[in-house]
Design a protein around this motif. Sequence first.
Motif, mmCIF file in Angstrom:
data_model
loop_
_atom_site.group_PDB
_atom_site.id
_atom_site.type_symbol
_atom_site.label_atom_id
_atom_site.label_comp_id
_atom_site.label_asym_id
_atom_site.label_seq_id
_atom_site.Cartn_x
_atom_site.Cartn_y
_atom_site.Cartn_z
ATOM 1 N N TYR A 19 0.603 -1.502 0.178
ATOM 2 C CA TYR A 19 0.250 -0.091 0.300
ATOM 3 C C TYR A 19 0.808 1.864 -0.109
ATOM 4 O O TYR A 19 1.715 1.502 1.285
ATOM 5 N N LEU A 20 0.858 2.028 -1.330
ATOM 6 C CA LEU A 20 1.395 3.223 -1.106
ATOM 7 C C LEU A 20 0.944 4.010 -0.678
ATOM 8 O O LEU A 20 -0.482 4.722 -1.395
ATOM 9 N N HIS A 21 0.806 5.284 0.055
ATOM 10 C CA HIS A 21 0.523 6.493 0.893
ATOM 11 C C HIS A 21 0.599 7.492 0.195
ATOM 12 O O HIS A 21 2.104 7.745 0.330
ATOM 13 N N CYS A 22 -0.377 8.276 -0.289
ATOM 14 C CA CYS A 22 0.231 9.989 -1.395
ATOM 15 C C CYS A 22 -0.955 10.208 -1.393
ATOM 16 O O CYS A 22 -2.188 10.454 -0.777
ATOM 17 N N ASP A 23 -0.747 11.235 -2.651
ATOM 18 C CA ASP A 23 -2.136 12.333 -2.650
ATOM 19 C C ASP A 23 -2.106 12.937 -3.566
ATOM 20 O O ASP A 23 -1.002 12.673 -3.990
ATOM 21 N N PRO A 24 -3.351 13.223 -3.798
ATOM 22 C CA PRO A 24 -3.268 13.462 -5.419
ATOM 23 C C PRO A 24 -2.201 14.175 -6.260
ATOM 24 O O PRO A 24 -2.318 14.241 -7.472
ATOM 25 N N THR A 25 -1.337 15.016 -5.602
ATOM 26 C CA THR A 25 -0.644 15.778 -6.081
ATOM 27 C C THR A 25 0.453 15.025 -5.919
ATOM 28 O O THR A 25 0.567 15.581 -7.880
ATOM 29 N N ARG A 27 -8.711 14.514 0.993
ATOM 30 C CA ARG A 27 -8.457 12.936 0.794
ATOM 31 C C ARG A 27 -7.218 12.900 0.001
ATOM 32 O O ARG A 27 -6.451 13.475 -0.046
ATOM 33 N N ASP A 28 -6.889 11.261 0.445
ATOM 34 C CA ASP A 28 -5.545 10.776 0.221
ATOM 35 C C ASP A 28 -5.657 9.998 -0.465
ATOM 36 O O ASP A 28 -7.236 9.325 -0.203
ATOM 37 N N VAL A 29 -4.744 9.602 -1.355
ATOM 38 C CA VAL A 29 -5.154 8.252 -1.981
ATOM 39 C C VAL A 29 -3.593 6.983 -2.112
ATOM 40 O O VAL A 29 -2.353 7.430 -1.310
ATOM 41 N N LEU A 30 -4.568 5.704 -1.722
ATOM 42 C CA LEU A 30 -3.589 5.121 -1.343
ATOM 43 C C LEU A 30 -3.638 3.589 -2.525
ATOM 44 O O LEU A 30 -4.919 2.764 -2.971
ATOM 45 N N LEU A 31 -2.653 3.761 -3.312
ATOM 46 C CA LEU A 31 -2.536 2.750 -4.284
ATOM 47 C C LEU A 31 -2.006 1.203 -3.700
ATOM 48 O O LEU A 31 -1.377 0.765 -3.002
ATOM 49 N N HIS A 32 -3.336 0.261 -3.898
ATOM 50 C CA HIS A 32 -2.752 -0.793 -3.615
ATOM 51 C C HIS A 32 -2.441 -2.223 -4.402
ATOM 52 O O HIS A 32 -3.382 -1.749 -5.627
ATOM 53 N N HIS A 52 -0.834 9.968 -10.084
ATOM 54 C CA HIS A 52 -1.203 9.346 -11.009
ATOM 55 C C HIS A 52 0.270 8.652 -11.345
ATOM 56 O O HIS A 52 0.249 8.165 -12.255
ATOM 57 N N TYR A 53 0.724 10.114 -10.914
ATOM 58 C CA TYR A 53 2.515 9.652 -11.705
ATOM 59 C C TYR A 53 2.967 8.134 -11.154
ATOM 60 O O TYR A 53 3.862 7.494 -11.749
ATOM 61 N N LEU A 54 3.095 8.008 -9.213
ATOM 62 C CA LEU A 54 2.848 6.729 -8.827
ATOM 63 C C LEU A 54 2.147 5.636 -9.195
ATOM 64 O O LEU A 54 3.196 4.486 -9.284
#
Length: 546
Positions: free
Chosen positions: A122-128, A172-177, A131-133
């Motif tokens: 799980y990579l926790h990031c924000d919308p900034t 919101r934050d984003v978690l990429l799973h 999309h690149y991540l």
Amino acid sequence: MENTLYYGDNLDIMKRYIQDESIDLVYLDPPFKSSQNYNILFKEKNGSQAASQIRAFEDTWTWSQDDEEIYANLVIKGDKLSDCLQAFRTFLGPCDMLAYLVMMAPRLVELRRVLKLTGCIYLHCDPTASHYLKVLMDSVFCAENYTNEISWKRTTTKSDFRQGALNWPRIRDVLLHYRRDVHSGGVFQQPFSPYSEEYLASFYKHKDPDGRIYTLDKLTAPGSGTRGHPQYELLGVIRYWVYGKDKMQKLLEQGRIVQTKPGTVPRYKRYLDEVKGVAIGDTWHDISSISSQAKERLGFPTQKPEVLLERIIKASSNAGDLVLDPFCGCGTTIAAAQKLGRNWIGIDITHLAITLIKNRLADAFGDQVSYRVIGEPVSVPDAKALASSDPYQFQWWTLGLVNARPVEQKKGSDKGIDGKIIFQGNRPGEFESIIISIKAGHVTVSQVRDLIGVLDREKAAIGVLISMEDPTKPMQIEAVTAGFFESKTWGKKYPRIQLLTVADLLAGKKIEMPPIKQVSATFKKAERFRDDRSKQLELSGRKEKS
């Protein structure tokens, strides 16, 4: 597997210490590329915060020669990651965002290496940068192993609303799973949230004579047979049904099928005490960020709520599994893993974070937790090497030896205070401070005199000079003649000026001072963990999966 806390660059630590396919679950919350300076705040004796903050890390990124070298080393490999980074460079150019992505790329490669085939990340990031991540993760983990993009509502529009802003409030934050290998299976234990009172009132309106509440649910299958469900007659009604004839007959015998009147479509009697609730999806709006008054708040700028990590760890690992957080900060992942009976590895590049985590574990778990720390100095030569390579890290590490917290450090404005310890004074609500001054180089009697001046200026109780060198005879005389601080609470006197060396501290010598009570403001204490899982499981007759 022994729990381990590593000090150092996570890229180097993973390469040196973590074996291939050894980790069950990775959670990482790296800097967000938000161009912010993150400060850690501490309260002063009078409750103010502004004077006691230190820069934990600077979340700013600029393209440099080091980035160029890392980029070249990744590109020459000619794989999907190489293609991805070249595309980023064509699109973005050598800018701050590219510098951030180049920093993340080799770390994601290492995280993939250490994950078990059945593991996930799980990579926790924000919308900034999310999309690149996501594209970067696709290139490292393979797009077919993408599982979810989870949206966590971390705040409210009220708290993020700015008068005159030209954007929607960012809440919101984003978690990429991602999975390591989607074909190898893995762990996922679906979490549920309770039904709302409105839902229960609308749908669970029936009650058996014994008081069990139930609803009448559909038995007919969707798709009119296109999905392979059987078609047959049940209680005079021909339909495509979700179950075969044998199972349907058993449900009839158990009284679980209800036909309200002849000719109506039979329905399934579903009891409320048999359902788990509403399956939680990829939008999480039921977990709040940590408020300023929250008990678990420790003051670390990017601290996440423990319940957020508990959800991730419960869903994607089993008891005894190994959890890794390569940017562990103040240790929320570690604390959650420890609570849930998982093994853990935490990595951070600052000694301040390591000190905060050690205090957090001691406060929350006491002797219930055991772990090792790798990367900290364990000898005087180690300490000298750290002081030479990074003076600030040396100061933070040294302060950790005496459980002192750092104070604000501004270039060119040295006020003779590197750290403080706050303790209960002689009356309720009264606090006293211990001033810590750290010297890695040559020491002289003038530095003791300077420390006495600082004590007088700050109206502090005790001053401690920690040095690498042994104090000279004039220094010892000056310290002795400074007198004593008398604690009426404990009926004892303590030397007003104390001289300690790093060797003394490594050998276990302590500052002579009144005992620290719970009301100490040196570090905010983590809430004590009460492990009642065994009792709860015993009462319910259930055991956690392992």
